[in-house]
Design a protein around this motif. Structure first.
Motif, PDB file in Angstrom:
ATOM      1  N   ALA A  19      43.732  38.757  65.496  1.00  0.00           N
ATOM      2  CA  ALA A  19      44.656  39.801  65.948  1.00  0.00           C
ATOM      3  C   ALA A  19      45.208  40.575  64.763  1.00  0.00           C
ATOM      4  N   THR A  20      45.534  39.873  63.670  1.00  0.00           N
ATOM      5  CA  THR A  20      46.087  40.581  62.511  1.00  0.00           C
ATOM      6  C   THR A  20      45.030  41.475  61.877  1.00  0.00           C
ATOM      7  N   MET A  21      43.782  41.082  61.951  1.00  0.00           N
ATOM      8  CA  MET A  21      42.720  41.936  61.411  1.00  0.00           C
ATOM      9  C   MET A  21      42.618  43.221  62.232  1.00  0.00           C
ATOM     10  N   THR A  22      42.803  43.129  63.537  1.00  0.00           N
ATOM     11  CA  THR A  22      42.789  44.315  64.388  1.00  0.00           C
ATOM     12  C   THR A  22      43.980  45.208  64.074  1.00  0.00           C
ATOM     13  N   VAL A  23      45.140  44.616  63.900  1.00  0.00           N
ATOM     14  CA  VAL A  23      46.335  45.375  63.523  1.00  0.00           C
ATOM     15  C   VAL A  23      46.106  46.017  62.158  1.00  0.00           C
ATOM     16  N   ALA A  24      45.524  45.288  61.231  1.00  0.00           N
ATOM     17  CA  ALA A  24      45.257  45.831  59.898  1.00  0.00           C
ATOM     18  C   ALA A  24      44.312  47.023  59.972  1.00  0.00           C
ATOM     19  N   ASP A  25      43.321  46.965  60.860  1.00  0.00           N
ATOM     20  CA  ASP A  25      42.411  48.107  61.036  1.00  0.00           C
ATOM     21  C   ASP A  25      43.182  49.329  61.533  1.00  0.00           C
ATOM     22  N   ALA A  26      44.097  49.122  62.478  1.00  0.00           N
ATOM     23  CA  ALA A  26      44.921  50.229  62.987  1.00  0.00           C
ATOM     24  C   ALA A  26      45.827  50.759  61.872  1.00  0.00           C
ATOM     25  N   LEU A  27      46.360  49.861  61.048  1.00  0.00           N
ATOM     26  CA  LEU A  27      47.215  50.286  59.937  1.00  0.00           C
ATOM     27  C   LEU A  27      46.427  51.077  58.902  1.00  0.00           C
ATOM     28  N   LYS A  28      45.160  50.717  58.687  1.00  0.00           N
ATOM     29  CA  LYS A  28      44.332  51.478  57.744  1.00  0.00           C
ATOM     30  C   LYS A  28      44.175  52.920  58.212  1.00  0.00           C
ATOM     31  N   ILE A  29      43.988  53.109  59.505  1.00  0.00           N
ATOM     32  CA  ILE A  29      43.828  54.468  60.045  1.00  0.00           C
ATOM     33  C   ILE A  29      45.118  55.255  59.856  1.00  0.00           C
ATOM     34  N   ILE A  30      46.255  54.659  60.197  1.00  0.00           N
ATOM     35  CA  ILE A  30      47.496  55.431  60.064  1.00  0.00           C
ATOM     36  C   ILE A  30      47.870  55.644  58.598  1.00  0.00           C
ATOM     37  N   LEU A  31      47.494  54.710  57.732  1.00  0.00           N
ATOM     38  CA  LEU A  31      47.736  54.909  56.309  1.00  0.00           C
ATOM     39  C   LEU A  31      46.850  56.032  55.772  1.00  0.00           C
ATOM     40  N   ALA A  32      45.580  56.024  56.140  1.00  0.00           N
ATOM     41  CA  ALA A  32      44.664  57.087  55.702  1.00  0.00           C
ATOM     42  C   ALA A  32      45.137  58.438  56.225  1.00  0.00           C
ATOM     43  N   ASN A  33      45.558  58.492  57.473  1.00  0.00           N
ATOM     44  CA  ASN A  33      46.072  59.738  58.041  1.00  0.00           C
ATOM     45  C   ASN A  33      47.346  60.182  57.330  1.00  0.00           C
ATOM     46  N   SER A  34      48.186  59.230  56.963  1.00  0.00           N
ATOM     47  CA  SER A  34      49.413  59.576  56.244  1.00  0.00           C
ATOM     48  C   SER A  34      49.087  60.234  54.912  1.00  0.00           C
ATOM     49  N   TYR A  35      48.131  59.675  54.190  1.00  0.00           N
ATOM     50  CA  TYR A  35      47.734  60.291  52.919  1.00  0.00           C
ATOM     51  C   TYR A  35      47.106  61.661  53.135  1.00  0.00           C
ATOM     52  N   ALA A  36      46.284  61.803  54.174  1.00  0.00           N
ATOM     53  CA  ALA A  36      45.641  63.091  54.454  1.00  0.00           C
ATOM     54  C   ALA A  36      46.679  64.155  54.796  1.00  0.00           C
ATOM     55  N   VAL A  37      47.661  63.811  55.626  1.00  0.00           N
ATOM     56  CA  VAL A  37      48.699  64.779  55.997  1.00  0.00           C
ATOM     57  C   VAL A  37      49.634  65.028  54.819  1.00  0.00           C
ATOM     58  N   TYR A  38      49.902  64.003  54.034  1.00  0.00           N
ATOM     59  CA  TYR A  38      50.719  64.196  52.831  1.00  0.00           C
ATOM     60  C   TYR A  38      50.072  65.235  51.912  1.00  0.00           C
ATOM     61  N   LEU A  39      48.799  65.040  51.609  1.00  0.00           N
ATOM     62  CA  LEU A  39      48.127  65.948  50.690  1.00  0.00           C
ATOM     63  C   LEU A  39      48.037  67.365  51.266  1.00  0.00           C
ATOM     64  N   LYS A  40      47.763  67.465  52.558  1.00  0.00           N
ATOM     65  CA  LYS A  40      47.698  68.789  53.179  1.00  0.00           C
ATOM     66  C   LYS A  40      49.073  69.460  53.145  1.00  0.00           C
ATOM     67  N   THR A  41      50.119  68.693  53.398  1.00  0.00           N
ATOM     68  CA  THR A  41      51.475  69.244  53.366  1.00  0.00           C
ATOM     69  C   THR A  41      51.825  69.727  51.968  1.00  0.00           C
ATOM     70  N   LYS A  42      51.477  68.941  50.950  1.00  0.00           N
ATOM     71  CA  LYS A  42      51.728  69.373  49.571  1.00  0.00           C
ATOM     72  C   LYS A  42      50.896  70.610  49.231  1.00  0.00           C
ATOM     73  N   ASN A  43      49.653  70.643  49.673  1.00  0.00           N
ATOM     74  CA  ASN A  43      48.798  71.810  49.450  1.00  0.00           C
ATOM     75  C   ASN A  43      49.462  73.059  50.026  1.00  0.00           C
ATOM     76  N   PHE A  44      49.908  72.965  51.259  1.00  0.00           N
ATOM     77  CA  PHE A  44      50.551  74.126  51.890  1.00  0.00           C
ATOM     78  C   PHE A  44      51.873  74.441  51.196  1.00  0.00           C
ATOM     79  N   HIS A  45      52.612  73.450  50.771  1.00  0.00           N
ATOM     80  CA  HIS A  45      53.854  73.640  50.012  1.00  0.00           C
ATOM     81  C   HIS A  45      53.563  74.447  48.740  1.00  0.00           C
ATOM     82  N   TRP A  46      52.477  74.110  48.049  1.00  0.00           N
ATOM     83  CA  TRP A  46      52.128  74.798  46.808  1.00  0.00           C
ATOM     84  C   TRP A  46      51.643  76.222  47.043  1.00  0.00           C
ATOM     85  N   HIS A  47      51.076  76.483  48.218  1.00  0.00           N
ATOM     86  CA  HIS A  47      50.408  77.764  48.449  1.00  0.00           C
ATOM     87  C   HIS A  47      51.074  78.676  49.479  1.00  0.00           C
ATOM     88  N   VAL A  48      52.200  78.258  50.041  1.00  0.00           N
ATOM     89  CA  VAL A  48      52.864  79.108  51.025  1.00  0.00           C
ATOM     90  C   VAL A  48      53.405  80.364  50.337  1.00  0.00           C
TER      91      VAL A  48
END
Length: 166
Positions: A19-48
């Motif tokens: 069960a924890t491995m399944t939770v960890a897989d879900a956490l990997k997705i939300i962590l990866a998405n967090s980094y992707a949205v973080y970088l996109k947000t910073k990109n737009f912050h730099w270029h707005v």
């Protein structure tokens, strides 16, 4: 280098290992998405640019900082359950479900709309991860996800309100 999945870490936990491995897989997705949205947000912050530059610039910087702040908590939650988390930019790319934006020019309105959609996408991923955590009886992860969901909904709301015509 090997692509074989490493064995779970011998971290003390009373949660079921599969069960924890399944939770960890879900956490990997939300962590990866967090980094992707973080970088996109910073990109737009730099270029707005444009008449609302200062307001958008500050809003995006604030939101990027909030997103980055949660990444450590996500990764540490996976480790507390005896699992591993993301290890590289490539690992992030393999797990993210957020689409990158490599355009050199994006209008401020399109920036806000895209980030709003991305934050709502994160809300959906948080809800799926919460279901997985609840099934695993991992109430600590489930409770953390509630906070992360609220924060993403707040960001989406701010982006929506900021993009409305005067």
């Amino acid at each position: 280098m090997t692509n074989a999945s490493p064995a779970p870490v011998a971290t003390p936990t009373d949660l079921d290992e599969s069960a924890t491995m399944t939770v960890a897989d879900a956490l990997k997705i939300i962590l990866a998405n967090s980094y992707a949205v973080y970088l996109k947000t910073k990109n737009f912050h730099w270029h707005v640019s444009g008449p609302y530059f200062r307001d958008y610039h500050l809003l995006l910087d604030e939101q990027a900082a909030e997103i980055l702040a949660v990444t450590d908590a996500i990764a540490e939650r996976a480790r507390k359950t005896g699992n591993r988390t993301l290890t590289s930019i490539g690992d992030i790319a393999r797990h993210q479900t957020i689409i990158d934006n490599d355009a050199e020019i994006v209008t401020p309105q399109d920036m806000l709309a895209e980030l709003r959609a991305d934050n709502l996408h994160m809300v959906e991923a948080f809800r799926r991860a919460k279901e997985v955590a609840d099934e695993a009886k991992d109430n600590a992860t489930s409770g953390l996800i509630d906070t992360w969901t609220d924060e993403a909904e707040r960001r989406a709301w701010f982006l929506f309100e900021a993009s409305r015509p005067a």
